[in-house]
Motif scaffolding. Structure first.
Motif, short mmCIF file in Angstrom:
data_model
loop_
_atom_site.label_atom_id
_atom_site.label_comp_id
_atom_site.label_asym_id
_atom_site.label_seq_id
_atom_site.Cartn_x
_atom_site.Cartn_y
_atom_site.Cartn_z
N THR A 1 0.84 -1.19 0.00
CA THR A 1 0.00 0.00 0.00
C THR A 1 0.88 1.24 0.00
O THR A 1 2.04 1.19 0.42
N PRO A 2 0.36 2.38 -0.48
CA PRO A 2 1.15 3.62 -0.50
C PRO A 2 1.72 3.94 0.89
O PRO A 2 1.02 3.86 1.89
N GLY A 3 2.99 4.32 0.90
CA GLY A 3 3.69 4.57 2.16
C GLY A 3 4.51 3.38 2.62
O GLY A 3 5.30 3.50 3.55
N GLY A 4 4.32 2.22 1.97
CA GLY A 4 5.04 1.01 2.37
C GLY A 4 6.50 1.04 1.95
O GLY A 4 6.90 1.76 1.03
N HIS A 5 7.31 0.26 2.65
CA HIS A 5 8.73 0.19 2.35
C HIS A 5 9.22 -1.24 2.46
O HIS A 5 8.54 -2.11 3.01
N ILE A 6 10.39 -1.49 1.92
CA ILE A 6 11.04 -2.79 2.05
C ILE A 6 12.36 -2.61 2.79
O ILE A 6 12.95 -1.52 2.78
#
Length: 358
Positions: free
Chosen positions: A85-90
């Protein structure tokens, strides 16, 4: 059922119920075939393990600006990557053992590929330099996630996105999502110059009428909060991501509006405020680390071991949570910490030494 059928049969003179061989044979056959049918429908419970790490291939490498590289990642077998989802990171696991977090800045929810962008910082911790130099097209990249601690709210009617430089990476998918939802949104994108603003063309492509671009070299100064928050009413949801000075200025200004929702994400740890030096003892290795007044315990732990688990470095994701064996804790996390826990990215000791299970 069988017992009821048996008792319903008439008894003989001695009170005994005679066995009907045909009935018994049919009943036995039904029992056998019923059991076989039940067995044929049975399946052992299967728990599909969720992989802790994912290996992807760098399908595309491009320089967005002179110091920002974008990497497009795909599944090596052509499959789908985990949903996001928007705002997600890895969390990228670098070849050196370092772990660094990068926001996904592609099309919201797209699972055929991920895109991340990294600004090279010469005097940083070395992670950005490694990201620039270690990966070429066709190389494999290992990561965990994605995860999200910077969500686009579901109830906002209007939103302002305040962007500073590389802080555009989580904001671009949010802006696209806000436009898709019909949210009344605006964005202010600030940077040294237009050529230093990565993904500026894609931000403008969403709706140029809703985007204000502030280039310092065009105005002869940095943008102040009057420019960054222009038109933001008390009920405007404000999302900000960028350098710490920008974030702190926006946060302090918005604190004057009690009803104004503020959402933010840092790309660097928050400054240590009112810190006192202390010692951190790692029980497993019996190593004692000296934590200075102006650095976090996590920073010092990363110096000693670059593979120390961490993610947001802001006290809300819980990745760096450790068990406290002895010593008092000054808890500063934005997520709950138990009486025997500590978030080493922000929390500190109340005394001279604290011992943790690490």
């Amino acid at each position: 059922m069988a017992d009821q059928l048996w008792r319903s049969r008439p008894a003989d003179l001695y009170g005994r119920r005679r066995h009907d061989r045909l009935f018994n044979t049919l009943w036995a056959a039904m029992t056998v075939f019923g059991g076989i049918a039940a067995i044929s429908r049975w399946r052992p419970s299967q728990v599909v393990p969720v992989p802790r790490t994912i290996t992807a291939v760098v399908a595309k490498r491009e320089m967005l600006t002179g110091d920002v590289v974008a990497l497009t990642l795909v599944d090596p077998d052509g499959g789908l990557l985990p949903s996001w989802t928007p705002g997600g990171h890895i969390d990228v696991q670098l070849p050196s053992g370092r772990r660094r977090q990068y926001s996904l800045c592609g099309v919201p929810g797209r699972r055929t590929e991920y895109r991340i962008a990294v600004r090279r910082i010469e005097d940083g911790g070395g992670g950005s330099i490694e990201m620039h130099e270690a990966y070429a097209e066709g190389d494999t990249l290992v990561f965990e996630g994605p995860r999200n601690a910077f969500y686009l709210g579901t109830g906002e009617g209007e939103a302002l996105f305040v962007i500073g430089g590389i802080g555009v990476t989580p904001m671009l998918p949010m802006i696209r999502e806000a436009a898709a939802r019909g949210i009344d949104w605006r964005a202010v994108y600030a940077g040294r110059s237009r050529t230093d603003m990565p993904l500026l063309d894609e931000v403008l492509a969403v709706d140029p009428e809703r985007v204000t671009v502030w280039a310092d070299d065009e105005h002869g100064r940095f943008a102040g909060t009057d420019e960054l928050l222009a038109g933001a009413g008390p009920h405007t949801a404000v999302y900000v991501c960028g350098p710490s000075p920008m974030l702190e200025a926006v946060r302090v200004t918005r604190d004057q509006h009690a009803e104004a929702p503020l959402h933010y994400e840092r790309f660097s740890p928050p400054p240590v405020i009112d810190g006192e030096p202390f010692e951190l003892e790692l029980a497993r290795s019996r190593r004692v680390l000296a934590i200075p007044a102006d650095r976090s315990a996590l920073d010092v732990m990363l110096d000693a071991d670059p593979t120390t688990p961490s993610s947001c470095r802001q006290g809300f994701c819980g990745t760096c949570r450790v068990t406290v064996i002895s010593g008092g804790v000054d808890r500063r996390g934005r997520t709950a910490e138990g009486d025997d826990e500590m978030l080493v990215c922000v929390s500190r000791a109340t005394g001279g030494r604290i011992v943790i299970d690490a």
